[in-house]
Write a protein that holds these residues in place. Structure first.
Motif, mmCIF file in Angstrom:
data_model
loop_
_atom_site.group_PDB
_atom_site.id
_atom_site.type_symbol
_atom_site.label_atom_id
_atom_site.label_comp_id
_atom_site.label_asym_id
_atom_site.label_seq_id
_atom_site.Cartn_x
_atom_site.Cartn_y
_atom_site.Cartn_z
ATOM 1 N N TRP A 145 -3.035 -7.513 1.866
ATOM 2 C CA TRP A 145 -2.600 -6.014 1.968
ATOM 3 C C TRP A 145 -1.488 -6.156 2.976
ATOM 4 C CZ3 TRP A 145 -4.730 -2.818 -1.443
ATOM 5 C CH2 TRP A 145 -6.146 -3.208 -1.920
ATOM 6 N N THR A 184 0.812 -1.444 0.113
ATOM 7 C CA THR A 184 -0.039 -0.036 0.027
ATOM 8 C C THR A 184 0.743 1.216 -0.025
ATOM 9 O OG1 THR A 184 0.080 -0.020 2.299
ATOM 10 C CG2 THR A 184 -1.805 -0.959 1.335
ATOM 11 N N ASP A 185 2.049 1.284 0.378
ATOM 12 C CA ASP A 185 2.762 2.536 0.410
ATOM 13 C C ASP A 185 4.157 2.327 0.064
ATOM 14 O OD1 ASP A 185 4.644 2.033 3.222
ATOM 15 O OD2 ASP A 185 2.687 1.214 3.371
ATOM 16 N N SER A 207 1.416 -3.131 4.400
ATOM 17 C CA SER A 207 1.491 -1.776 4.674
ATOM 18 C C SER A 207 2.822 -1.539 5.940
ATOM 19 C CB SER A 207 0.418 -0.935 5.170
ATOM 20 O OG SER A 207 -0.299 -1.418 6.378
#
Length: 345
Positions: free
Chosen positions: A341, A300-301, A343
């Motif tokens: 996911w 995600t980042d 992160s």
């Protein structure tokens, strides 16, 4: 009944040949007529023979018709001589017979030229498909490994989710890696073998090598032999010459060449459905797993994407990757149906 069919077919071909001979004799054919004529000529060797036979008959008939009238005219032109005359005056009259011979001689080279042109056209038309480069698209689907032998006997192994455009011509062999990863075992040939990846060009010098089109860079590993890496397009420049055992990655933007300390066994682990990574970015590791699985890993980042990892896992075991990442204090992991996911903390 069967014995009469070839004769009927011969008559039909002869009529077609006579038709095309008259069309060519009367004047220039239109573009559509030329295309139809060439298609008829290429349809069968019998068509070529029939057309050349029509030309030969025309030459014979034309020669016969040109000789007899002129022979009669030459007799009329000769002066009446006494029966005792033994010699015909040299300049008594213009004798047209040589013109008939000359006319016959001019027709023969013309017939030969037309026949030669027709044969050449048929030959070129037959060879044209072999002279023109042949293009094919090779695709390995999601989760699929594929092995292909190209027309030149080069062996190609495609990783999952990979696409390769192959163009093999009379003078060159070109491949473009549009997506994914492939290993090439180049067949010996005088034609150069080139692999294009984005704006990079890899020139083979008789070798086995692996190319992986990645997110930020292209990775190239030479198993045996030697390759050269060049920029493609205008202003080409050589970036590297790689001997056997060398692995590098070339940045997509800067074209900077960075050596990688990766053993060949690890480089080719994907052929055994194994994802091996040494000091690799997390987004590249995730992309390698995503080729083989319905469950997709999403980072995600930017901090998490740039995190470096080392390890080796079976390509289809996303759960093992999830557990591997959960043990790393740098990441927060959550699973939602078919998506993992990841992160940074």
């Amino acid at each position: 009944m069967n014995e009469k069919e070839p004769a009927a077919m011969d008559d039909e071909v002869a009529e077609q040949a006579a038709h095309w001979f008259l069309c060519n004799r009367e004047g220039d054919l239109s573009a559509a007529q030329r295309a139809e004529f060439m298609a008829w000529m290429k349809g069968s060797p019998e068509h070529v023979r029939a057309y050349l036979h029509a030309l030969h008959l025309h030459r014979q008939v034309g020669a016969a018709m040109s000789v007899h009238p002129q022979e009669q005219g030459s007799r009329a032109a000769l002066p009446m001589l006494p029966a005792t005359a033994k010699v015909v005056p040299l300049f008594a009259a213009a004798v047209p017979a040589p013109r008939a011979v000359a006319a016959t001689r001019t027709r023969r080279p013309l017939w030969r030229r037309v026949a030669a042109v027709a044969c050449c056209l048929v030959l070129v038309a037959g060879l044209l498909p072999w002279l023109m480069p042949r293009e094919q698209m090779l695709v390995a689907g999601h989760g699929q490994l594929r092995e292909v032998v190209l027309a030149d006997q080069t062996q190609v192994r495609l990783n999952a989710d990979s696409r390769l455009r192959v163009t093999i011509g009379w003078f060159s062999r070109r491949v473009e890696l549009l997506q994914g990863e492939a290993t090439f075992d180049i067949a010996a040939d005088r034609r150069p073998f080139q692999v294009r990846v984005g704006d990079l060009q890899i020139r083979d010098i008789g070798t086995v090598f692996d190319v992986s089109r990645r997110l930020q860079s292209t990775r190239i590993g030479v198993v045996s032999g030697e390759v050269e890496v060049w920029t493609a397009g205008d202003g080409q420049r050589r970036l590297a010459q790689l001997p056997a055992g060398r692995v590098v990655q070339v940045d997509h933007l800067s074209h900077a060449v960075q050596p990688l300390e990766i053993p060949m066994s690890m480089l080719l682990d994907w052929q055994q459905r194994q994802v091996s990574f040494r000091d690799e970015r997390l987004d590249e590791v995730a992309a390698a797993f995503n080729r083989h699985n319905q469950v997709q890993v999403r980072v995600t980042d930017d901090v998490a994407r740039a995190a470096r990892l080392s390890g080796s896992l079976e390509a289809h075991r996303v759960a093992a990757l999830q557990a591997f990442l959960q043990r790393d204090a740098r990441f927060v992991i959550r699973r939602e149906q078919d998506t993992v996911w990841v992160s940074s903390r």
